[in-house]
Design a protein around this motif. Structure first.
Motif, PDB file in Angstrom:
ATOM      1  N   ARG A  81     -16.848 -16.614  73.754  1.00  0.00           N
ATOM      2  CA  ARG A  81     -16.953 -15.269  74.337  1.00  0.00           C
ATOM      3  C   ARG A  81     -17.680 -15.327  75.677  1.00  0.00           C
ATOM      4  NH1 ARG A  81     -16.424 -11.299  70.040  1.00  0.00           N
ATOM      5  NH2 ARG A  81     -14.192 -11.515  69.710  1.00  0.00           N
ATOM      6  N   ILE A 105     -15.631 -16.513  78.624  1.00  0.00           N
ATOM      7  CA  ILE A 105     -14.575 -15.655  79.180  1.00  0.00           C
ATOM      8  C   ILE A 105     -15.140 -14.335  79.699  1.00  0.00           C
ATOM      9  CG2 ILE A 105     -12.614 -16.695  77.992  1.00  0.00           C
ATOM     10  CD1 ILE A 105     -12.822 -14.388  75.942  1.00  0.00           C
ATOM     11  N   ASN A 117      -5.964 -10.465  76.643  1.00  0.00           N
ATOM     12  CA  ASN A 117      -6.671  -9.287  76.141  1.00  0.00           C
ATOM     13  C   ASN A 117      -5.929  -8.022  76.581  1.00  0.00           C
ATOM     14  OD1 ASN A 117      -8.453  -7.229  75.553  1.00  0.00           O
ATOM     15  ND2 ASN A 117     -10.276  -8.432  76.103  1.00  0.00           N
ATOM     16  N   SER A 162      -6.467  -5.043  76.069  1.00  0.00           N
ATOM     17  CA  SER A 162      -7.234  -3.818  76.330  1.00  0.00           C
ATOM     18  C   SER A 162      -7.284  -3.484  77.824  1.00  0.00           C
ATOM     19  CB  SER A 162      -8.638  -3.921  75.742  1.00  0.00           C
ATOM     20  OG  SER A 162      -9.378  -4.864  76.468  1.00  0.00           O
ATOM     21  N   TYR A 163      -6.855  -4.409  78.677  1.00  0.00           N
ATOM     22  CA  TYR A 163      -6.806  -4.122  80.119  1.00  0.00           C
ATOM     23  C   TYR A 163      -5.542  -3.393  80.544  1.00  0.00           C
ATOM     24  CZ  TYR A 163     -10.623  -7.417  80.120  1.00  0.00           C
ATOM     25  OH  TYR A 163     -11.800  -8.039  79.858  1.00  0.00           O
TER      26      TYR A 163
END
Ligand SMILES: *[C@@H]1O[C@H](CO)[C@@H](O)[C@H](O)[C@H]1NC(C)=O
Ligand SMILES: *[C@@H]1O[C@H](CO)[C@@H](O)[C@H](O)[C@H]1NC(C)=O
Length: 195
Positions: A7, A10, A179, A181-182
């Motif tokens: 985590r 990134i 990801n 969520s972007y």
């Protein structure tokens, strides 16, 4: 522990891109395979952009569409259209794309002659409903490898796809370490599309 370290690696440096808001992350591009049996001849015609990662070159645009045509001598002609709500005008940009000889779902697109081609990788498409396109470029930033990601969900119909299909497609994208969520939605309401 492993996960915490991962985590931390990134860390998103969106802020560093300032108002561009483009998605830049530490590290190399995720490995994302392309559609192995991609047939570009079924891919031609009009597509509507439903969702995307923020891209400076599409800033302030609504009603975004892309048209693809086969060039008789090889390659694909690309015409991207949108309406810029700040400038209150239609914007059109045209370019061309070529396929990788060994990987048909891997294309390189450019909008100006002599410009290096940008990756346009078909992650998945059924040709008649949806297409998921990923583009990633690596660079070095403050001495660290970094990568800039673009993701597009294109659909054949301006009103998009069902929530069920969207969910399935985004789950597939997530499996490759992208990801979702972007993603930001592209307004496709009250549009008067060019032809
Ligand atoms: C995806 O990005 C969001 C927003 O930065 C973050 O909150 C979330 O933890 C990220 N998810 C993964 C799996 O890294
Ligand atoms: C589209 O037009 C309708 C009717 O004029 C309006 O109610 C709606 O807010 C508009 N939507 C957008 C996103 O502009």
């Amino acid at each position: 522990m492993e996960i915490t370290v991962f985590r931390a690696l990134i860390i998103v440096v969106v802020a560093a891109d300032g108002c561009l808001g483009q998605i830049t992350q530490r590290g190399k591009c995720p490995f994302v395979p392309t559609k192995p049996d991609f047939d570009v001849s079924f891919y031609t015609g009009r597509w509507y952009e439903q969702e995307k990662f923020p891209a400076a070159f599409e800033a302030n645009q609504v009603c975004i569409s892309a048209d693809y045509y086969l060039i008789p001598t090889g390659g694909v002609r690309v015409i991207n259209r949108g309406f810029n709500v700040v400038q209150n005008r239609d914007v059109t940009i045209s370019g061309d794309a070529v396929q990788s000889p060994s990987q048909p779902g891997k294309l390189g697109v450019r909008f100006f002659p002599g410009q290096p081609r940008q990756p346009y990788n078909i992650l998945d498409t059924d040709y008649t409903t949806y297409s998921v396109v990923f583009s990633c470029q690596e660079s070095t930033r403050n001495g660290y490898p970094s990568n800039q990601q673009f993701l597009w969900v294109l659909t054949r119909q301006p009103w998009g796809i069902s929530p069920q299909l969207r969910h399935k497609l985004l789950a597939k994208v997530e499996r490759f370490g992208i990801n979702t969520s972007y993603l930001t939605r592209t307004q496709q309401q009250n549009c008067s599309y060019g032809n």
